[in-house]
Design a protein around this motif. Sequence first.
Motif, PDB file in Angstrom:
ATOM      1  N   GLU A 112       0.826  -1.206   0.000  1.00 29.33           N
ATOM      2  CA  GLU A 112       0.000   0.000   0.000  1.00 29.33           C
ATOM      3  C   GLU A 112       0.863   1.260   0.000  1.00 29.33           C
ATOM      4  O   GLU A 112       0.561   2.222  -0.698  1.00 29.33           O
ATOM      5  N   GLU A 113       1.920   1.263   0.782  1.00 28.87           N
ATOM      6  CA  GLU A 113       2.806   2.427   0.860  1.00 28.87           C
ATOM      7  C   GLU A 113       3.551   2.667  -0.450  1.00 28.87           C
ATOM      8  O   GLU A 113       3.921   3.786  -0.753  1.00 28.87           O
ATOM      9  N   LEU A 114       3.780   1.605  -1.216  1.00 29.37           N
ATOM     10  CA  LEU A 114       4.575   1.714  -2.441  1.00 29.37           C
ATOM     11  C   LEU A 114       3.733   1.740  -3.715  1.00 29.37           C
ATOM     12  O   LEU A 114       4.281   1.849  -4.804  1.00 29.37           O
ATOM     13  N   GLU A 115       2.414   1.668  -3.599  1.00 29.07           N
ATOM     14  CA  GLU A 115       1.569   1.528  -4.793  1.00 29.07           C
ATOM     15  C   GLU A 115       1.652   2.708  -5.757  1.00 29.07           C
ATOM     16  O   GLU A 115       1.396   2.542  -6.953  1.00 29.07           O
ATOM     17  N   ASP A 116       2.024   3.888  -5.297  1.00 28.67           N
ATOM     18  CA  ASP A 116       2.123   5.045  -6.189  1.00 28.67           C
ATOM     19  C   ASP A 116       3.480   5.154  -6.874  1.00 28.67           C
ATOM     20  O   ASP A 116       3.692   6.070  -7.674  1.00 28.67           O
ATOM     21  N   CYS A 117       4.391   4.267  -6.556  1.00 28.98           N
ATOM     22  CA  CYS A 117       5.735   4.297  -7.148  1.00 28.98           C
ATOM     23  C   CYS A 117       5.737   3.412  -8.394  1.00 28.98           C
ATOM     24  O   CYS A 117       5.845   2.184  -8.293  1.00 28.98           O
ATOM     25  N   ASP A 118       5.625   4.034  -9.549  1.00 28.77           N
ATOM     26  CA  ASP A 118       5.523   3.286 -10.806  1.00 28.77           C
ATOM     27  C   ASP A 118       6.792   2.521 -11.164  1.00 28.77           C
ATOM     28  O   ASP A 118       6.752   1.601 -11.964  1.00 28.77           O
ATOM     29  N   ASP A 119       7.928   2.916 -10.591  1.00 28.84           N
ATOM     30  CA  ASP A 119       9.189   2.272 -10.949  1.00 28.84           C
ATOM     31  C   ASP A 119       9.561   1.133  -9.999  1.00 28.84           C
ATOM     32  O   ASP A 119      10.658   0.615 -10.047  1.00 28.84           O
ATOM     33  N   LEU A 120       8.642   0.719  -9.126  1.00 27.09           N
ATOM     34  CA  LEU A 120       8.911  -0.361  -8.180  1.00 27.09           C
ATOM     35  C   LEU A 120       8.016  -1.561  -8.458  1.00 27.09           C
ATOM     36  O   LEU A 120       6.840  -1.424  -8.790  1.00 27.09           O
ATOM     37  N   GLU A 121       8.617  -2.738  -8.298  1.00 30.08           N
ATOM     38  CA  GLU A 121       7.872  -3.996  -8.375  1.00 30.08           C
ATOM     39  C   GLU A 121       7.995  -4.668  -7.019  1.00 30.08           C
ATOM     40  O   GLU A 121       9.095  -4.790  -6.481  1.00 30.08           O
ATOM     41  N   VAL A 122       6.873  -5.088  -6.456  1.00 36.49           N
ATOM     42  CA  VAL A 122       6.856  -5.730  -5.142  1.00 36.49           C
ATOM     43  C   VAL A 122       6.345  -7.151  -5.310  1.00 36.49           C
ATOM     44  O   VAL A 122       5.291  -7.375  -5.901  1.00 36.49           O
ATOM     45  N   SER A 123       7.106  -8.119  -4.795  1.00 30.57           N
ATOM     46  CA  SER A 123       6.627  -9.506  -4.790  1.00 30.57           C
ATOM     47  C   SER A 123       6.747 -10.046  -3.365  1.00 30.57           C
ATOM     48  O   SER A 123       7.667  -9.697  -2.633  1.00 30.57           O
ATOM     49  N   ILE A 124       5.788 -10.879  -3.002  1.00 29.96           N
ATOM     50  CA  ILE A 124       5.744 -11.447  -1.652  1.00 29.96           C
ATOM     51  C   ILE A 124       5.593 -12.953  -1.770  1.00 29.96           C
ATOM     52  O   ILE A 124       4.723 -13.438  -2.497  1.00 29.96           O
ATOM     53  N   THR A 125       6.461 -13.680  -1.066  1.00 33.39           N
ATOM     54  CA  THR A 125       6.379 -15.141  -1.035  1.00 33.39           C
ATOM     55  C   THR A 125       6.519 -15.618   0.401  1.00 33.39           C
ATOM     56  O   THR A 125       7.135 -14.945   1.224  1.00 33.39           O
ATOM     57  N   GLU A 126       5.944 -16.777   0.682  1.00 34.56           N
ATOM     58  CA  GLU A 126       6.120 -17.362   2.009  1.00 34.56           C
ATOM     59  C   GLU A 126       7.564 -17.797   2.164  1.00 34.56           C
ATOM     60  O   GLU A 126       8.186 -18.258   1.214  1.00 34.56           O
ATOM     61  N   ASP A 127       8.080 -17.633   3.373  1.00 32.63           N
ATOM     62  CA  ASP A 127       9.479 -17.979   3.644  1.00 32.63           C
ATOM     63  C   ASP A 127       9.558 -18.484   5.074  1.00 32.63           C
ATOM     64  O   ASP A 127       9.645 -17.689   6.010  1.00 32.63           O
ATOM     65  N   GLY A 128       9.499 -19.789   5.252  1.00 32.02           N
ATOM     66  CA  GLY A 128       9.547 -20.354   6.598  1.00 32.02           C
ATOM     67  C   GLY A 128       8.324 -19.944   7.396  1.00 32.02           C
ATOM     68  O   GLY A 128       7.201 -20.133   6.963  1.00 32.02           O
ATOM     69  N   SER A 129       8.545 -19.316   8.543  1.00 28.52           N
ATOM     70  CA  SER A 129       7.432 -18.913   9.398  1.00 28.52           C
ATOM     71  C   SER A 129       6.979 -17.484   9.115  1.00 28.52           C
ATOM     72  O   SER A 129       6.201 -16.921   9.865  1.00 28.52           O
ATOM     73  N   GLY A 130       7.471 -16.900   8.031  1.00 24.54           N
ATOM     74  CA  GLY A 130       7.084 -15.534   7.680  1.00 24.54           C
ATOM     75  C   GLY A 130       6.982 -15.377   6.178  1.00 24.54           C
ATOM     76  O   GLY A 130       6.621 -16.316   5.463  1.00 24.54           O
ATOM     77  N   TRP A 131       7.338 -14.187   5.701  1.00 26.37           N
ATOM     78  CA  TRP A 131       7.247 -13.867   4.281  1.00 26.37           C
ATOM     79  C   TRP A 131       8.495 -13.128   3.821  1.00 26.37           C
ATOM     80  O   TRP A 131       9.144 -12.423   4.585  1.00 26.37           O
ATOM     81  N   ARG A 132       8.819 -13.286   2.554  1.00 25.82           N
ATOM     82  CA  ARG A 132       9.908 -12.551   1.920  1.00 25.82           C
ATOM     83  C   ARG A 132       9.281 -11.526   0.992  1.00 25.82           C
ATOM     84  O   ARG A 132       8.510 -11.867   0.111  1.00 25.82           O
ATOM     85  N   ILE A 133       9.621 -10.279   1.218  1.00 24.08           N
ATOM     86  CA  ILE A 133       9.159  -9.184   0.368  1.00 24.08           C
ATOM     87  C   ILE A 133      10.356  -8.743  -0.459  1.00 24.08           C
ATOM     88  O   ILE A 133      11.397  -8.369   0.104  1.00 24.08           O
ATOM     89  N   VAL A 134      10.229  -8.809  -1.782  1.00 23.95           N
ATOM     90  CA  VAL A 134      11.291  -8.383  -2.680  1.00 23.95           C
ATOM     91  C   VAL A 134      10.795  -7.165  -3.437  1.00 23.95           C
ATOM     92  O   VAL A 134       9.748  -7.214  -4.085  1.00 23.95           O
ATOM     93  N   ILE A 135      11.552  -6.071  -3.325  1.00 26.69           N
ATOM     94  CA  ILE A 135      11.197  -4.812  -3.981  1.00 26.69           C
ATOM     95  C   ILE A 135      12.301  -4.490  -4.975  1.00 26.69           C
ATOM     96  O   ILE A 135      13.473  -4.398  -4.595  1.00 26.69           O
ATOM     97  N   THR A 136      11.937  -4.335  -6.240  1.00 24.54           N
ATOM     98  CA  THR A 136      12.892  -4.058  -7.299  1.00 24.54           C
ATOM     99  C   THR A 136      12.571  -2.696  -7.906  1.00 24.54           C
ATOM    100  O   THR A 136      11.413  -2.418  -8.226  1.00 24.54           O
ATOM    101  N   ARG A 137      13.618  -1.849  -8.056  1.00 24.56           N
ATOM    102  CA  ARG A 137      13.439  -0.569  -8.729  1.00 24.56           C
ATOM    103  C   ARG A 137      13.820  -0.745 -10.185  1.00 24.56           C
ATOM    104  O   ARG A 137      14.893  -1.198 -10.521  1.00 24.56           O
ATOM    105  N   HIS A 138      12.887  -0.407 -11.101  1.00 30.64           N
ATOM    106  CA  HIS A 138      13.109  -0.530 -12.549  1.00 30.64           C
ATOM    107  C   HIS A 138      13.492   0.795 -13.146  1.00 30.64           C
ATOM    108  O   HIS A 138      13.161   1.831 -12.708  1.00 30.64           O
TER     109      HIS A 138
END
Length: 95
Positions: A69-95
């Motif tokens: 939600e905080e990054l949704e207005d940033c057109d040059d960012l890609e956000v991906s979320i995957t499960e990682d053990g007992s939590g999640w991995r958030i990967v943010i890439t600037r294009h």
Amino acid sequence: MSSVANERLSPTEEEASGSGACPAGVLDLCGKVCPYPVVLIIREVDQLRRGERLCCLVDDPLALKAVPEELEDCDDLEVSITEDGSGWRIVITRH
């Protein structure tokens, strides 16, 4: 990127070999509750240059909603979320 050395982990073997999503390492925010993970992630994202990735480990479910939600207005960012053990991995890439 800014200095959060006590929060950083070394790259995993997979990441170090170049086949993982985060060759530079991981920002471990497990055990931290919102808004702390969101504030720290946003601070780190501000330092990303084109082509760089920020990888974060979180275990607070609120971060899964708040970070995109905080990054949704940033057109040059890609956000991906995957499960990682007992939590999640958030990967943010600037294009």
